[in-house]
Design a protein around this motif. Sequence first.
Motif, PDB file in Angstrom:
ATOM      1  N   THR A 219       5.286   8.609 140.874  1.00  0.00           N
ATOM      2  CA  THR A 219       6.695   8.366 140.553  1.00  0.00           C
ATOM      3  C   THR A 219       7.455   7.940 141.800  1.00  0.00           C
ATOM      4  OG1 THR A 219       6.652   9.971 138.733  1.00  0.00           O
ATOM      5  CG2 THR A 219       8.805   9.422 139.657  1.00  0.00           C
ATOM      6  N   ILE A 220       7.249   8.659 142.901  1.00  0.00           N
ATOM      7  CA  ILE A 220       7.909   8.310 144.160  1.00  0.00           C
ATOM      8  C   ILE A 220       7.468   6.924 144.613  1.00  0.00           C
ATOM      9  CG2 ILE A 220       8.139   8.934 146.595  1.00  0.00           C
ATOM     10  CD1 ILE A 220       7.736  11.879 145.693  1.00  0.00           C
ATOM     11  N   ARG A 221       6.191   6.649 144.512  1.00  0.00           N
ATOM     12  CA  ARG A 221       5.645   5.342 144.913  1.00  0.00           C
ATOM     13  C   ARG A 221       6.348   4.194 144.195  1.00  0.00           C
ATOM     14  NH1 ARG A 221       0.039   4.280 142.280  1.00  0.00           N
ATOM     15  NH2 ARG A 221       1.510   4.099 140.513  1.00  0.00           N
ATOM     16  N   ASP A 256      -0.995   9.203 150.713  1.00  0.00           N
ATOM     17  CA  ASP A 256      -1.668   7.915 150.485  1.00  0.00           C
ATOM     18  C   ASP A 256      -1.072   7.200 149.270  1.00  0.00           C
ATOM     19  OD1 ASP A 256      -3.371   8.227 152.622  1.00  0.00           O
ATOM     20  OD2 ASP A 256      -5.070   8.943 151.417  1.00  0.00           O
ATOM     21  N   THR A 257      -0.833   7.947 148.203  1.00  0.00           N
ATOM     22  CA  THR A 257      -0.289   7.343 146.989  1.00  0.00           C
ATOM     23  C   THR A 257       1.105   6.772 147.241  1.00  0.00           C
ATOM     24  OG1 THR A 257      -1.553   8.823 145.558  1.00  0.00           O
ATOM     25  CG2 THR A 257       0.399   7.787 144.595  1.00  0.00           C
ATOM     26  N   ILE A 258       1.953   7.523 147.917  1.00  0.00           N
ATOM     27  CA  ILE A 258       3.306   7.034 148.208  1.00  0.00           C
ATOM     28  C   ILE A 258       3.261   5.778 149.060  1.00  0.00           C
ATOM     29  CG2 ILE A 258       5.444   7.586 149.453  1.00  0.00           C
ATOM     30  CD1 ILE A 258       5.022  10.502 148.590  1.00  0.00           C
ATOM     31  N   GLY A 261       1.805   0.097 147.660  1.00  0.00           N
ATOM     32  CA  GLY A 261       2.869  -0.734 147.117  1.00  0.00           C
ATOM     33  C   GLY A 261       4.054  -0.881 148.046  1.00  0.00           C
ATOM     34  N   ARG A 262       5.264  -0.658 147.508  1.00  0.00           N
ATOM     35  CA  ARG A 262       6.499  -1.004 148.206  1.00  0.00           C
ATOM     36  C   ARG A 262       6.816  -0.108 149.407  1.00  0.00           C
ATOM     37  NH1 ARG A 262      11.349  -1.035 144.629  1.00  0.00           N
ATOM     38  NH2 ARG A 262      10.062  -1.110 142.767  1.00  0.00           N
ATOM     39  N   HIS A 263       6.165   1.059 149.499  1.00  0.00           N
ATOM     40  CA  HIS A 263       6.567   2.026 150.530  1.00  0.00           C
ATOM     41  C   HIS A 263       5.577   2.133 151.690  1.00  0.00           C
ATOM     42  CE1 HIS A 263      10.073   3.171 148.374  1.00  0.00           C
ATOM     43  NE2 HIS A 263       9.409   3.660 147.341  1.00  0.00           N
ATOM     44  N   ARG A 264       4.934   1.039 152.027  1.00  0.00           N
ATOM     45  CA  ARG A 264       3.972   1.070 153.129  1.00  0.00           C
ATOM     46  C   ARG A 264       4.649   1.373 154.470  1.00  0.00           C
ATOM     47  NH1 ARG A 264      -0.977  -0.590 151.588  1.00  0.00           N
ATOM     48  NH2 ARG A 264      -1.137  -1.754 149.618  1.00  0.00           N
TER      49      ARG A 264
END
Length: 396
Positions: A219-221, A256-258, A261-264
């Motif tokens: 969800t945060i990701r 790792d999950t966060i 995508g957009r939050h690297r």
Amino acid sequence: MHTLSPIPADLIHGAVEIEHTDAGLLPQRLPARALAQCPDVQLALAAAQPSGVRVAFRTAATSVELLVLPTKRRYGKMAPRPDGIYDLLVDGRLIRQASAPGGKLLDIDMLSGATSVRPGEPQLLRFSELPAGDKTVEIWLPHDETTELVSMRADAPLAPIAATGQRRWLHHGSSISQGSNAVHPTGIWPAVAASLAGVDLLNLGFGGNALLDPFTARTIRDLPADLISLKLGINLVNTDLMRVRAFGPAVHGFLDTIREGRHRTTPLLVISPTWCPIHETTAGPTMFDGKAMEQGRLLFRAMGNDAERRQGKLTLGVIREQLQKIVAQRAGADPNIYYLDGRALYGADDNARLPLPDGLHPDAATHRLIGERFQAHAFVDSFFAATTPNNSRCQV
């Protein structure tokens, strides 16, 4: 009068999804697909409580009415909980408060976990004699009382708020982050910090459920955010959910999950637990104190013992040590991850003068203290101070 029924979704801020119910709209702070993966009553209850959720709009109205259907909670023989408070802000300043005394009633057996719901009727909140002229109005919903939004009326048109360029701060944590023992919704520590820092808060603090769940990380990701903070640890001790062997990989997996995508490269702050005497060196689980409950008082006790640390059980001291090592390890390849010791927000000296009323949660004055300190640590001195918006935002 100008009537909105249902209330347009673009006036509702701080929700992840909006569920349509028989009464109206129910702001949810986890998506339905996440809740479907964990049929836990406490998680569903926390996600449906609108901590950080507000109805916000531009208007020249001097009178606004909000029709809501709240769900009250009653815990066995405990004294009834006070009615939730709605905070009305004009141009960022708190000027009115109100409560909805009726609504549904959720009975909860604190020992068995069994629940039952008694139906209720919608309640009308009236906010009158507001300042004249065009202004931004925000109605913050109670942080710990499920609230269905039925309709809204005003004596002038209501329009969505134009983009402000504020950074969006997404925070995830436990019941302390949701606001337990705070008195009103803008008094919870994340709201205090957000107001002082001038950022747009999305609060994913879930009472009893900061448990490194993969669906929370996803969800945060997937949510837009310019800044992310994670306050981890106390619920893992409360539930006695895992041992040291599982904790480290679980934290890495969550992070790792966060980072997918957009939050690297989004600034990511990991916060260890604030001071809590019952669990500093003593493992969980955490249980209600039965004798105190018989007297109508809510008090928590640690059921583990100090020797269990040798078996790999988690205490707050162990968690702080592990989180600091994990962040230091990851920082070698991730220059945008940071660590904050939660005792800098509320430590042993603070506990001596501002003790936790139930042994676990801070009072209203301590929420204010934590919010002020977090703003100073995160938004003034370091971590988030120099961050600019990442242009990935959309309305949430």
